[in-house]
Write an enzyme that holds these catalytic residues in place. Structure first.
Site, PDB file in Angstrom:
ATOM      1  CG  ASP A 268      -2.001   0.910   1.149  1.00 19.54           C
ATOM      2  OD1 ASP A 268      -3.334   0.647   1.644  1.00 19.54           O
ATOM      3  OD2 ASP A 268      -2.114   1.990   0.490  1.00 19.54           O
TER       4      ASP A 268
HETATM    5  C1  GLC Z   1      -4.621   4.332   0.267  1.00 19.91           C
HETATM    6  C2  GLC Z   1      -5.574   3.101   0.925  1.00 19.91           C
HETATM    7  C3  GLC Z   1      -5.447   2.479  -0.512  1.00 19.91           C
HETATM    8  C4  GLC Z   1      -5.369   3.237  -1.857  1.00 19.91           C
HETATM    9  C5  GLC Z   1      -3.707   3.471  -1.880  1.00 19.91           C
HETATM   10  C6  GLC Z   1      -3.540   4.503  -3.490  1.00 19.91           C
HETATM   11  O1  GLC Z   1      -3.249   5.031   0.844  1.00 19.91           O
HETATM   12  O2  GLC Z   1      -5.338   2.192   1.636  1.00 19.91           O
HETATM   13  O3  GLC Z   1      -6.599   1.624  -0.408  1.00 19.91           O
HETATM   14  O4  GLC Z   1      -5.786   1.328  -3.137  1.00 19.91           O
HETATM   15  O5  GLC Z   1      -3.499   4.213  -1.140  1.00 19.91           O
HETATM   16  O6  GLC Z   1      -4.177   5.746  -3.606  1.00 19.91           O
END
Ligand code: GLC
Length: 740
Positions: A268
């Site tokens: 993430d």
């Molecule tokens: C965010 C989220 C994830 C998302 C990623 C990209 O913090 O936790 O679900 O896809 O970053 O935006």
């Protein structure tokens, strides 16, 4: 092997050969470059990004949706780098792109896999036209805590429902063939156990033991992997002491080795470097080593891989085979996406009518997502013939942005049709519609307009109150410890109630709210979640009976937040509560002896049942279930069987019912829930019509992970229920016996 499977195997073999050929030509820097996902998104290509692309130091970018810029990024990568490897272009296309569908929790309330798939397909078409070829969805975290803001983007509390709908969503995104120009690689997230964060606080620890993890939280991910999801994303949180992004047991041993997942795993946002903040590692170098060892193939936004993998390899702390394995997975997905043949998007290649089709799907999804929780004296549907005037009151009646919900980076509020607009359009010629916002925001405590609201309600034949939460009050990092209606909304309800006319509450929210303090003050409640672009027409059609509500709750609604977590598939405990074994705090005799209140699992001030149960949802028709039966009283393990019941529409209008099948395994080597959803089906019936609804199961559907963490089906006594909610009373019994 069938010709299709032969073709598929040949296709995979062909791709494997192409991947190996390319990998053999790559330098270490180019390999590590593929493992870096870089944030773009300024509709402008910074020089350092362009240089990194030319040097082959970038495997993908996220957050750029200007097709011209995306094509230029691809052009630099393909035409100006040594090996010309195209980019994955990632974006959070969670519930729609320009046209916004209901939030995923609302889509879950449709219990309609086909519709959920259509919604994702429509979103993929719109996103692909802008060059997006990878979405960070479906989010399939099982969530039983409405305090958590991300319950809004989940598919609810149940592993079976989340599995079936999560697969439908990923199939919608990926389409029949990942190589099509309108296909978008899906990303099942957040692996794993994220929905169990402590206290419903985002990013908190998820203390889930392996047996619970496997029997509940991993089920939707296993279903997604079996359905061919292209990628997975690790969770921010630690699971049982080890952050998911460094959790080798989860990612490498279970996901990759045990399940045979062939796609790639992305971290993430910066969750690799956050391993140091967790306190798992001392610095980014250790974080890079831990994450690669665990099996995280690509680092989203963060440079731990780029900065430290080369030195880790030179120092012998990592073997290059781990890098090769990660890059092989990434290249495999890029080949499956057809990016080497066709890296560019052609925005005008998409059917111009797509927008109308998207809007039609958005409207149907909103319609089927809305749940009728309460309808006293059949106050709904309203009659546009009989109604002379209607008061429309509240901060969410005419809020085109708010009805879209969370995670709508690319949503176009200009497309929204609000409930107020739709009510005017539907009945404005016959009914005098009188609107009063009454509150600036949902959180306002200013009650100065409440006298006017009460007077308006008094002068009108009925009132529809539009209440709930703004979109910003749910979603990532937007958690609430008090999940009641914010601000002075409850007071507004009370004031309008005093007018003595019918009051209908339409609630827009990103989570279950605690409604006990208003439920008895209104005659009807329509729960619309955040219904998306076409929420207005859907709500208007339901208010005036053009359509009958058919949504069913994908999550339990607590009476008060102190009950959380409260969910239907709970364990029986050694002291289960019952109607005659609980007492309410207000009824306790002052002289009550310590052991006199019933020694069972309940709260003195809340009992043990939710305000509204999982699977609950009323209709303008009424449905009667009867004659449940199982194909046999004894079913040898390894056999198929079926459970069926008769269903009659005893109402006066045609309507749809979501028929649900629950099963209980009464005795297990690990205790089993008191009920588990095993199947469901939407059935449409005319007044008076009766059908037999049959569910076909296999004893494998009764399997669970035992003490040794292996799937097992144990002989013994089972109960089955069929009905319109998890509180269904129509029950049959059967036994699973060892095979002859
Ligand atoms: C965010 C989220 C994830 C998302 C990623 C990209 O913090 O936790 O679900 O896809 O970053 O935006």
């Amino acid at each position: 092997m069938s010709s299709i499977l032969v073709e598929k195997a040949r296709g995979t073999e062909h791709v494997d050969q192409r991947v190996d050929a390319l990998l053999s030509r790559m330098s270490l820097e180019e390999k590590i470059g593929q493992m870096s996902l870089v944030n773009a998104g300024d509709s402008y290509i910074h020089d350092d990004l362009a240089q990194a692309l030319r040097a082959g130091r970038v495997g993908g970018v996220l957050n750029e949706v200007d097709a011209r810029i995306v094509n230029e990024l691809q052009r630099i990568a393909v035409e100006e780098s040594r090996l010309g490897i195209p980019l994955v272009i990632g974006r959070d296309v969670i519930h729609g792109f320009r046209t916004v569908m209901p939030i995923p929790l609302g889509q879950a309330a449709t219990w309609n896999p086909d519709l959920v798939q259509q919604a994702a397909r429509a979103a993929a078409r719109e996103a692909a036209a802008c060059g997006v070829n990878w979405t960070f969805a479906p989010m399939i975290d099982v969530c039983r805590d409405p305090r958590w803001g991300r319950i809004a983007e989940s598919l609810g509390e149940d592993p079976c429902l989340a599995s079936i709908l999560g697969v439908a969503m990923l199939q919608g995104f990926q389409g029949p063939n990942l190589g099509r120009p309108d296909a978008v690689a899906a990303c099942a997230k957040h692996f794993a156990g994220y929905g169990a964060v402590e206290g419903g606080r985002d990013y908190a620890a998820a203390n889930v033991p392996e047996n619970e993890l496997r029997n509940v939280h991993l089920r939707p991910f296993k279903a997604a992997v079996d359905a061919g999801v292209a990628t997975l994303m690790t969770s921010f949180s630690e699971v049982d002491g080890v952050p998911a992004t460094a959790n080798e047991r989860l990612v490498r041993r279970i996901l990759k080795d045990e399940w045979g997942f062939g796609g790639f795993v992305v971290s993430d946002w910066d969750s690799v470097r956050q391993l140091g903040i967790h306190g798992l590692t001392a610095d980014d170098r250790e974080s890079a080593r831990e994450a690669v060892t665990a099996g995280v193939d690509m680092e989203m936004h963060g440079d731990a891989y780029a900065a430290h993998l080369p030195s880790l390899l030179r120092a012998g702390e990592l073997d290059e085979s781990l890098i090769d394995s990660a890059v092989r997975r990434i290249l495999h997905v890029k080949f499956r996406l057809g990016l080497f043949e066709n890296p560019y998007t052609k925005p005008d290649a998409f059917p111009p009518g797509a927008r109308e089709e998207s809007l039609a799907i958005a409207r149907e999804a909103a319609l089927q997502s809305i749940v009728l929780l309460r309808n006293e004296h059949r106050v709904l549907p309203l009659s546009r013939e009989k109604l002379g005037s209607l008061a429309v009151i509240g901060p969410l009646a005419d809020a085109p942005d708010e009805q879209l919900g969370t995670w709508v980076f690319d949503g176009d509020p200009g497309l929204s049709v609000t409930p107020l607009q739709a009510i005017h359009a539907l009945v404005g010629e016959h009914v005098e519609v009188r609107y009063l916002r009454a509150m600036e925001t949902c959180r306002s405590r200013d009650t100065r307009a409440f006298d006017e609201a009460a007077a308006l309600a008094g002068r009108s034949d009925a009132t529809v109150l539009f209440l709930g939460e703004e979109a910003i009050l749910s979603g990532e990092a937007h958690c609430r410890a008090d999940i009641s209606l914010p601000g002075a909304q409850a007071e507004l309800v009370a004031r309008v109630r005093q007018a003595g006319k019918p009051v209908i509450a339409v609630i827009l929210a990103g989570r279950p709210l605690t409604l006990a303090n208003i439920a008895d003050q209104v005659d009807a409640i329509l729960y619309a979640w955040h219904p998306g672009t076409m929420g207005g027409p859907a709500i208007a059609d339901l208010l005036f009976g053009i359509e009958s509500p058919s949504g069913k709750l994908p999550v339990s609604f607590p009476r008060m937040v102190g009950q959380v977590p409260i969910y239907y598939s709970h364990k029986n405990t050694g002291k289960p509560p019952g109607p005659d074994s609980v007492v309410h705090i207000d009824d306790i005799d002052p002289k009550a002896r310590q052991l006199s209140l019933g020694m069972t699992s309940f709260h003195l001030d809340a009992g043990y049942t939710p305000l509204f149960a999982f699977g609950h949802g009323l209709s303008y028709a009424s449905f009667e279930y009867s004659s449940i039966r199982v194909s046999s009283g004894e079913i040898p393990r390894g056999q198929s069987f079926h459970v069926c019941a008769d269903l009659r529409n005893t109402g006066e209008v045609r309507a749809e019912e979501v028929v649900q099948l629950y099963v209980r395994d009464l005795v297990g080597s690990v205790t089993r829930p008191v009920r588990e959803l095993k199947a469901f089906r939407r059935v449409s019936l005319d007044p008076g019509e009766q059908v037999t609804v049959e569910f076909r199961l296999h004893t494998d559907d009764l399997a669970f992970y035992g003490r040794d963490m292996r799937l097992v089906v144990e002989p013994g006594e089972f109960h089955a229920w069929i009905g319109g909610s998890s509180e269904a009373g129509l029950r049959a019994a059967f036994r699973v016996v060892p095979p002859a």
